[in-house]
Design a protein around this motif. Structure first.
Motif, PDB file in Angstrom:
ATOM      1  N   LEU A   5       3.169   7.263  -3.662  1.00 22.88           N
ATOM      2  CA  LEU A   5       2.144   6.344  -3.165  1.00 22.88           C
ATOM      3  C   LEU A   5       0.785   7.025  -3.077  1.00 22.88           C
ATOM      4  CD1 LEU A   5       4.172   4.537  -0.349  1.00 22.88           C
ATOM      5  CD2 LEU A   5       3.558   3.646  -2.601  1.00 22.88           C
ATOM      6  N   ALA A   6       0.780   8.356  -2.832  1.00 21.59           N
ATOM      7  CA  ALA A   6      -0.489   9.069  -2.702  1.00 21.59           C
ATOM      8  C   ALA A   6      -1.180   9.249  -4.045  1.00 21.59           C
ATOM      9  CB  ALA A   6      -0.251  10.438  -2.052  1.00 21.59           C
ATOM     10  N   HIS A   7      -0.416   9.257  -5.127  1.00 23.79           N
ATOM     11  CA  HIS A   7      -1.004   9.517  -6.449  1.00 23.79           C
ATOM     12  C   HIS A   7      -0.813   8.352  -7.410  1.00 23.79           C
ATOM     13  CE1 HIS A   7      -0.184  13.529  -4.693  1.00 23.79           C
ATOM     14  NE2 HIS A   7      -1.303  13.866  -5.306  1.00 23.79           N
ATOM     15  N   ILE A   8      -0.523   7.162  -6.903  1.00 22.52           N
ATOM     16  CA  ILE A   8      -0.278   6.000  -7.763  1.00 22.52           C
ATOM     17  C   ILE A   8      -1.551   5.610  -8.508  1.00 22.52           C
ATOM     18  CG2 ILE A   8      -0.822   4.271  -6.011  1.00 22.52           C
ATOM     19  CD1 ILE A   8       1.463   2.607  -7.081  1.00 22.52           C
ATOM     20  N   ASN A   9      -1.390   5.197  -9.746  1.00 26.34           N
ATOM     21  CA  ASN A   9      -2.517   4.728 -10.571  1.00 26.34           C
ATOM     22  C   ASN A   9      -2.625   3.216 -10.400  1.00 26.34           C
ATOM     23  OD1 ASN A   9      -4.406   4.078 -12.459  1.00 26.34           O
ATOM     24  ND2 ASN A   9      -3.488   5.265 -14.126  1.00 26.34           N
ATOM     25  N   ALA A  10      -3.546   2.769  -9.536  1.00 27.91           N
ATOM     26  CA  ALA A  10      -3.648   1.343  -9.203  1.00 27.91           C
ATOM     27  C   ALA A  10      -4.068   0.501 -10.392  1.00 27.91           C
ATOM     28  CB  ALA A  10      -4.631   1.145  -8.052  1.00 27.91           C
TER      29      ALA A  10
ATOM     30  N   THR B  32       8.243   6.939  -2.639  1.00 28.87           N
ATOM     31  CA  THR B  32       8.061   8.170  -1.861  1.00 28.87           C
ATOM     32  C   THR B  32       6.588   8.344  -1.500  1.00 28.87           C
ATOM     33  OG1 THR B  32       7.729   9.504  -3.852  1.00 28.87           O
ATOM     34  CG2 THR B  32      10.004   9.225  -3.081  1.00 28.87           C
ATOM     35  N   LYS B  33       6.331   9.152  -0.464  1.00 31.45           N
ATOM     36  CA  LYS B  33       4.949   9.376  -0.016  1.00 31.45           C
ATOM     37  C   LYS B  33       4.106   9.993  -1.128  1.00 31.45           C
ATOM     38  CE  LYS B  33       6.047   9.924   4.907  1.00 31.45           C
ATOM     39  NZ  LYS B  33       5.982  10.844   6.076  1.00 31.45           N
ATOM     40  N   GLU B  34       4.692  10.958  -1.852  1.00 30.61           N
ATOM     41  CA  GLU B  34       3.947  11.601  -2.938  1.00 30.61           C
ATOM     42  C   GLU B  34       3.574  10.597  -4.014  1.00 30.61           C
ATOM     43  OE1 GLU B  34       6.779  12.577  -1.706  1.00 30.61           O
ATOM     44  OE2 GLU B  34       6.318  14.453  -0.664  1.00 30.61           O
TER      45      GLU B  34
ATOM     46  N   GLN C 243       1.228  -1.941   0.261  1.00 25.25           N
ATOM     47  CA  GLN C 243       2.083  -1.150   1.145  1.00 25.25           C
ATOM     48  C   GLN C 243       2.575  -1.954   2.343  1.00 25.25           C
ATOM     49  OE1 GLN C 243       0.886   2.850   1.980  1.00 25.25           O
ATOM     50  NE2 GLN C 243      -0.269   3.088   0.065  1.00 25.25           N
ATOM     51  N   ASP C 244       1.862  -3.055   2.686  1.00 24.00           N
ATOM     52  CA  ASP C 244       2.328  -3.874   3.808  1.00 24.00           C
ATOM     53  C   ASP C 244       3.581  -4.676   3.440  1.00 24.00           C
ATOM     54  OD1 ASP C 244       0.524  -5.258   2.023  1.00 24.00           O
ATOM     55  OD2 ASP C 244       0.647  -6.966   3.381  1.00 24.00           O
ATOM     56  N   LEU C 245       3.885  -4.780   2.120  1.00 21.11           N
ATOM     57  CA  LEU C 245       5.058  -5.533   1.688  1.00 21.11           C
ATOM     58  C   LEU C 245       6.246  -4.628   1.336  1.00 21.11           C
ATOM     59  CD1 LEU C 245       3.410  -8.215  -0.648  1.00 21.11           C
ATOM     60  CD2 LEU C 245       4.008  -8.427   1.764  1.00 21.11           C
ATOM     61  N   ILE C 246       6.049  -3.289   1.396  1.00 18.98           N
ATOM     62  CA  ILE C 246       7.125  -2.364   1.035  1.00 18.98           C
ATOM     63  C   ILE C 246       8.401  -2.590   1.869  1.00 18.98           C
ATOM     64  CG2 ILE C 246       7.797   0.083   1.041  1.00 18.98           C
ATOM     65  CD1 ILE C 246       5.017   0.786   0.105  1.00 18.98           C
ATOM     66  N   PRO C 247       8.304  -2.914   3.167  1.00 17.05           N
ATOM     67  CA  PRO C 247       9.536  -3.141   3.939  1.00 17.05           C
ATOM     68  C   PRO C 247      10.415  -4.263   3.397  1.00 17.05           C
ATOM     69  CG  PRO C 247       7.672  -2.811   5.415  1.00 17.05           C
ATOM     70  CD  PRO C 247       7.104  -2.913   4.039  1.00 17.05           C
ATOM     71  N   LEU C 248       9.867  -5.140   2.541  1.00 15.69           N
ATOM     72  CA  LEU C 248      10.665  -6.229   1.980  1.00 15.69           C
ATOM     73  C   LEU C 248      11.554  -5.743   0.829  1.00 15.69           C
ATOM     74  CD1 LEU C 248       7.986  -9.082   1.842  1.00 15.69           C
ATOM     75  CD2 LEU C 248       9.683  -8.649   3.623  1.00 15.69           C
ATOM     76  N   ASN C 249      11.280  -4.542   0.296  1.00 12.53           N
ATOM     77  CA  ASN C 249      12.076  -4.022  -0.815  1.00 12.53           C
ATOM     78  C   ASN C 249      13.498  -3.686  -0.357  1.00 12.53           C
ATOM     79  OD1 ASN C 249       9.761  -4.244  -2.295  1.00 12.53           O
ATOM     80  ND2 ASN C 249       9.301  -2.052  -2.315  1.00 12.53           N
ATOM     81  N   GLN C 250      14.452  -3.686  -1.315  1.00 11.70           N
ATOM     82  CA  GLN C 250      15.845  -3.344  -1.026  1.00 11.70           C
ATOM     83  C   GLN C 250      16.350  -2.362  -2.080  1.00 11.70           C
ATOM     84  OE1 GLN C 250      18.470  -6.756  -0.195  1.00 11.70           O
ATOM     85  NE2 GLN C 250      16.642  -8.058  -0.118  1.00 11.70           N
ATOM     86  N   SER C 251      17.303  -1.479  -1.685  1.00 18.36           N
ATOM     87  CA  SER C 251      17.874  -0.510  -2.615  1.00 18.36           C
ATOM     88  C   SER C 251      19.373  -0.395  -2.397  1.00 18.36           C
ATOM     89  CB  SER C 251      17.220   0.872  -2.443  1.00 18.36           C
ATOM     90  OG  SER C 251      15.860   0.838  -2.807  1.00 18.36           O
ATOM     91  N   TRP C 252      20.092  -0.081  -3.484  1.00 18.56           N
ATOM     92  CA  TRP C 252      21.538   0.146  -3.437  1.00 18.56           C
ATOM     93  C   TRP C 252      21.878   1.312  -4.348  1.00 18.56           C
ATOM     94  CZ3 TRP C 252      24.871  -0.122  -7.647  1.00 18.56           C
ATOM     95  CH2 TRP C 252      26.239  -0.017  -7.359  1.00 18.56           C
TER      96      TRP C 252
ATOM     97  N   ASP D  15       6.780  -5.898  -3.643  1.00 21.30           N
ATOM     98  CA  ASP D  15       5.456  -5.442  -3.206  1.00 21.30           C
ATOM     99  C   ASP D  15       4.481  -5.253  -4.359  1.00 21.30           C
ATOM    100  OD1 ASP D  15       6.816  -3.389  -4.344  1.00 21.30           O
ATOM    101  OD2 ASP D  15       6.373  -1.900  -2.800  1.00 21.30           O
ATOM    102  N   GLU D  16       4.911  -5.519  -5.605  1.00 23.46           N
ATOM    103  CA  GLU D  16       4.025  -5.349  -6.748  1.00 23.46           C
ATOM    104  C   GLU D  16       3.418  -6.687  -7.177  1.00 23.46           C
ATOM    105  OE1 GLU D  16       5.328  -3.031 -10.097  1.00 23.46           O
ATOM    106  OE2 GLU D  16       6.782  -1.968  -8.870  1.00 23.46           O
ATOM    107  N   GLY D  17       2.232  -6.641  -7.774  1.00 20.74           N
ATOM    108  CA  GLY D  17       1.570  -7.843  -8.258  1.00 20.74           C
ATOM    109  C   GLY D  17       0.120  -7.551  -8.572  1.00 20.74           C
TER     110      GLY D  17
END
Length: 474
Positions: free
Chosen positions: A28-33, A24-26, A40-49, A141-143
């Motif tokens: 991503l805005a407060h994520i602890n890197a 969610t936007k909230e 974020q450029d790889l987020i479109p590769l994620n899938q959900s069910w 998108d994580e790594g």
């Protein structure tokens, strides 16, 4: 080489799970890197069910629905807190874990792992253990970057999150999986995803590390490997230096020998004139030896120069890499120390707040006790009955006398039984903790709706006492 998979299961953090998994936007805005790095450029590769069983509910709403189901099936509220019980014979304290109806599993995947494979794994788990998958999220998108300055050093962490309903909806109880069941679950994951199974925890004796702790441990391990490689290179260079020194000594010895033989050339010539035929042979050998000796310094110098250059480059690379990881480890240590300091300060503030709250509660209790003493006996009996029942950990229902006290209050002191119940619930709250108050609230509402049940229960009890009463013959 086939990749290995594993599944780590823990209670689902309902407050953060959906935000993390759905990006969610909230969130991503407060994520602890420093703990989780997301490209974020790889987020479109994620899938959900999402399962149809969850319908339009979020996890909190689904959790609340499970609580109502448990109450309906068992007649008791869902026990989510850890409980302790003392064995009266042995004095041993036995701990009972609280119920965790929703659990989240993190599955290590490959880059080409599909949603169909994960659904198949979830189906196998349901058939074998009864647990039901509600959500599946594949994250690509994580790594982390091995070198923050080098974009080519990106190392992805391919994995999937599975949210499970861990409850048996026929009995209202949670499924119990032991160590063997969890080991079998790991086997099912490897089979469904076409990957090797990780080494069993019973064999490695290693504890599971959370993601950031695992990365820090890996970085420390790489630093140690770099130090070992540096020491190996230094040892190799020392051996080559010794070899070079040995070659210098050999050259010097051959040069001295050549000089000695050259100095004896005149005597050898005279010996040849005197009929000694070895001079020509010695002269030829001397010339050949001089050629070899003349070439040795140049060859050795080239070898030493090449080895020295290679060694310096390797040492510089390893030193740079070691310095980078040492700095990363120091950075992580500083972060942990800061978090520890914040945690201690927060703990002290919390203790102070709890002390102030306890003082306030005691003051309120004293005032309420004095206030309640002015009520009629019916009021006092009803309130005392609820408090006595709620604090009794063994009691599941009102006794007949307790139910009668509450019913007298609802009948005599209130025109509307429902309104009277709300008043009684409110006045007992300051004397009970959250779970005791909820327990008393349920029984008060039972008296409002079905006081006849307590009458029937009392009659059955009296009949049972009459049947069990000893009979005397005349």
């Amino acid at each position: 080489m086939t990749q290995k998979t594993s599944v780590h299961i823990k209670p689902c953090n309902i407050g953060q799970s959906e935000a993390h998994n759905q990006r969610t936007k909230e969130y991503l805005a407060h994520i602890n890197a420093s703990k989780i790095y997301v490209r974020q450029d790889l987020i479109p590769l994620n899938q959900s069910w999402l399962s149809e069983q969850q319908e339009q509910m979020n996890l909190q709403q689904y959790y609340d629905a499970i609580g109502r189901m448990v109450k309906e099936k068992t007649g008791r509220a869902m026990q989510t807190k850890e409980r302790e019980r003392v064995n009266k014979k042995t004095g041993k304290v036995i701990k009972f874990a609280g119920c965790t109806p929703l659990r989240e599993g993190v599955v290590v995947c490959k880059e080409d792992t599909t949603m169909e494979q994960l659904k198949h794994f979830s189906d196998l788990c349901q058939q074998r253990f009864g647990i039901t998958a509600l959500q599946i999220h594949i994250h690509k998108d994580e790594g982390h970057y091995q070198d923050p300055q080098d974009t080519a050093s990106w190392r992805p962490n391919y994995h999937a999150h599975i949210i499970w309903d861990w409850m048996n909806h026929n009995t209202g109880k949670s499924y119990k999986l032991d160590a063997d069941d969890i080991s079998t679950l790991q086997d099912l994951a490897a089979e469904a995803l076409g990957m090797d199974r990780g080494v069993s925890k019973s064999e490695t004796n290693k504890q599971h590390l959370e993601r950031n702790d695992f990365i820090v441990a890996k970085q420390k391990r790489e630093v140690e490997e770099a130090k070992a490689k540096k020491a190996e290179l230094e040892k190799e260079n020392k051996a080559k230096a010794q070899q070079s020194e040995a070659l210098d000594k050999e050259i010097e010895q051959k040069q001295q020998k050549a000089n000695r033989e050259n100095g004896n050339a005149i005597l050898s010539g005279l010996a040849n004139l005197a009929g000694k035929g070895k001079y020509a042979q010695l002269e030829a050998e001397n010339i050949e030896m001089k050629k070899q000796v003349a070439q040795i310094p140049q060859v050795v110098a080239q070898q030493v120069e090449s080895l020295t250059s290679t060694y310096k480059e390797e040492i510089a690379k390893e030193q740079k890499r070691a310095d980078f990881w040492l700095e990363e480890c120091n950075k992580q240590e500083r972060i942990y120390k800061g978090l520890l300091t914040k945690s201690k300060n927060r703990e002290e503030n919390l203790k102070l707040e709890l002390q102030q709250r306890d003082q306030t509660i005691e003051t309120m209790k004293a005032g309420l006790t004095d206030f309640l003493s002015q009520f009629t006996a019916i009021w006092q009996n009803a309130i005392k009955a609820v408090i006595q029942f709620a604090r009794d950990t063994r009691a599941q229902f009102f006794t007949f006398s307790q139910a009668s006290a509450v019913n007298d209050f609802l009948t005599t002191e209130s025109h509307d039984r429902r309104s009277g119940a709300d008043i009684l619930i409110t006045f007992t709250r300051p004397f009970l903790n959250m779970f005791e108050h909820e327990k008393g609230k349920v029984e008060i509402n039972n008296v409002v709706d079905n006081f006849d049940w307590y009458n029937e229960r009392q009659k059955l009890k009296q009949q049972e006492e009459v049947r069990n009463r000893p009979r005397f013959r005349r």
